[in-house]
Design a protein around this motif. Structure first.
Motif, mmCIF file in Angstrom:
data_model
loop_
_atom_site.group_PDB
_atom_site.id
_atom_site.type_symbol
_atom_site.label_atom_id
_atom_site.label_comp_id
_atom_site.label_asym_id
_atom_site.label_seq_id
_atom_site.Cartn_x
_atom_site.Cartn_y
_atom_site.Cartn_z
ATOM 1 N N GLN A 1 -5.292 3.625 -11.809
ATOM 2 C CA GLN A 1 -6.443 3.695 -12.710
ATOM 3 C C GLN A 1 -6.139 2.986 -14.024
ATOM 4 N N LYS A 2 -4.983 3.270 -14.602
ATOM 5 C CA LYS A 2 -4.595 2.619 -15.857
ATOM 6 C C LYS A 2 -4.352 1.127 -15.652
ATOM 7 N N LEU A 3 -3.740 0.775 -14.514
ATOM 8 C CA LEU A 3 -3.462 -0.638 -14.236
ATOM 9 C C LEU A 3 -4.756 -1.441 -14.177
ATOM 10 N N LEU A 4 -5.737 -0.958 -13.400
ATOM 11 C CA LEU A 4 -7.003 -1.681 -13.284
ATOM 12 C C LEU A 4 -7.728 -1.735 -14.624
ATOM 13 N N ALA A 5 -7.739 -0.618 -15.340
ATOM 14 C CA ALA A 5 -8.410 -0.587 -16.651
ATOM 15 C C ALA A 5 -7.757 -1.576 -17.612
ATOM 16 N N ALA A 6 -6.423 -1.643 -17.609
ATOM 17 C CA ALA A 6 -5.721 -2.562 -18.506
ATOM 18 C C ALA A 6 -6.024 -4.020 -18.154
ATOM 19 N N VAL B 1 0.934 6.050 -7.409
ATOM 20 C CA VAL B 1 1.434 5.402 -6.202
ATOM 21 C C VAL B 1 2.851 4.956 -6.530
ATOM 22 N N GLU B 2 3.798 5.770 -6.103
ATOM 23 C CA GLU B 2 5.214 5.523 -6.389
ATOM 24 C C GLU B 2 5.435 5.235 -7.874
ATOM 25 N N GLY B 3 4.821 6.074 -8.720
ATOM 26 C CA GLY B 3 5.007 5.971 -10.161
ATOM 27 C C GLY B 3 4.046 5.041 -10.872
ATOM 28 N N ILE B 4 3.153 4.402 -10.158
ATOM 29 C CA ILE B 4 2.196 3.475 -10.777
ATOM 30 C C ILE B 4 0.826 4.132 -10.813
ATOM 31 N N LYS C 1 -1.032 2.013 -0.823
ATOM 32 C CA LYS C 1 -0.370 3.305 -0.625
ATOM 33 C C LYS C 1 1.083 3.284 -1.078
ATOM 34 N N THR C 2 1.613 2.077 -1.299
ATOM 35 C CA THR C 2 3.013 1.942 -1.710
ATOM 36 C C THR C 2 3.106 0.906 -2.828
ATOM 37 N N ARG C 3 4.267 0.913 -3.495
ATOM 38 C CA ARG C 3 4.531 -0.084 -4.531
ATOM 39 C C ARG C 3 4.450 -1.487 -3.923
ATOM 40 N N SER C 4 4.925 -1.633 -2.708
ATOM 41 C CA SER C 4 4.883 -2.926 -2.016
ATOM 42 C C SER C 4 3.440 -3.394 -1.813
ATOM 43 N N ASP C 5 2.536 -2.451 -1.472
ATOM 44 C CA ASP C 5 1.112 -2.804 -1.324
ATOM 45 C C ASP C 5 0.545 -3.326 -2.648
ATOM 46 N N ILE C 6 0.924 -2.671 -3.739
ATOM 47 C CA ILE C 6 0.445 -3.080 -5.065
ATOM 48 C C ILE C 6 0.986 -4.464 -5.413
#
Length: 171
Positions: A122-127, A116-119, A151-156
């Protein structure tokens, strides 16, 4: 309770939500579900009342104290959710425990996007969850639902700022 014309209080049986739902689905062969969300937060024997008895004798017609003769249809399923991070889970009484099957559903990073815009969600949640498990325990891991609509970096950023970081601060 019902107050009559002379001011006397009488108690009249009233069909509850489950009885109304069973009447509504009638003989429909499709499966139907009643969801009890966060069931460990309520006094379930009191909330469910006679249903506790019906869970035990599901295939028998039972005369309930306040309603008509009644049987839970075989196509009706009760699904309850519990948050294991909430310590009140230990307070579920044994009568209720034997009437439900318990299935653990842990966070599933694989349902999330890898880009999602480079993020990599899956890795973020696992970390995040690896760190929570290491510092606290596995029951406090955050679920994948926090990121499913991102869906976007802003959403994250919004999910992190408004939901996840406050939750972690509370832990």
């Amino acid at each position: 309770p019902v107050v009559d014309d002379e001011g006397r209080v009488n108690f009249q049986p009233v069909a509850g939500e489950v009885l109304r739902f069973v009447d509504e689905i009638g003989s429909d062969p499709e499966s139907h579900f009643i969801l009890i969300d966060e069931m460990n937060r309520a006094n379930l024997p009191r909330v469910l009342g006679e249903l506790m008895y019906l869970f035990e004798y599901r295939d028998e017609e039972i005369d309930l104290r306040l309603t008509k003769s009644f049987r839970l249809p075989p196509n009706l399923r009760f699904v309850g959710t519990m948050n294991t991070a909430d310590r009140s889970i230990a307070l579920l009484d044994t009568a209720l425990r034997r009437r439900f099957a318990f299935r653990e559903l842990m966070p599933d990073p694989s349902v999330l996007s890898r880009n999602v815009e480079g993020i990599d969600l899956q890795k973020l949640l696992a970390a995040i969850n690896d760190r929570i498990e290491y510092l606290f325990d596995r029951e406090h891991q955050i679920g994948h639902a926090y990121f499913t609509d991102c869906k976007t970096r802003s959403d994250i950023e919004s999910a992190m700022r408004d939901k996840i970081i406050p939750l972690l601060a509370e832990y």
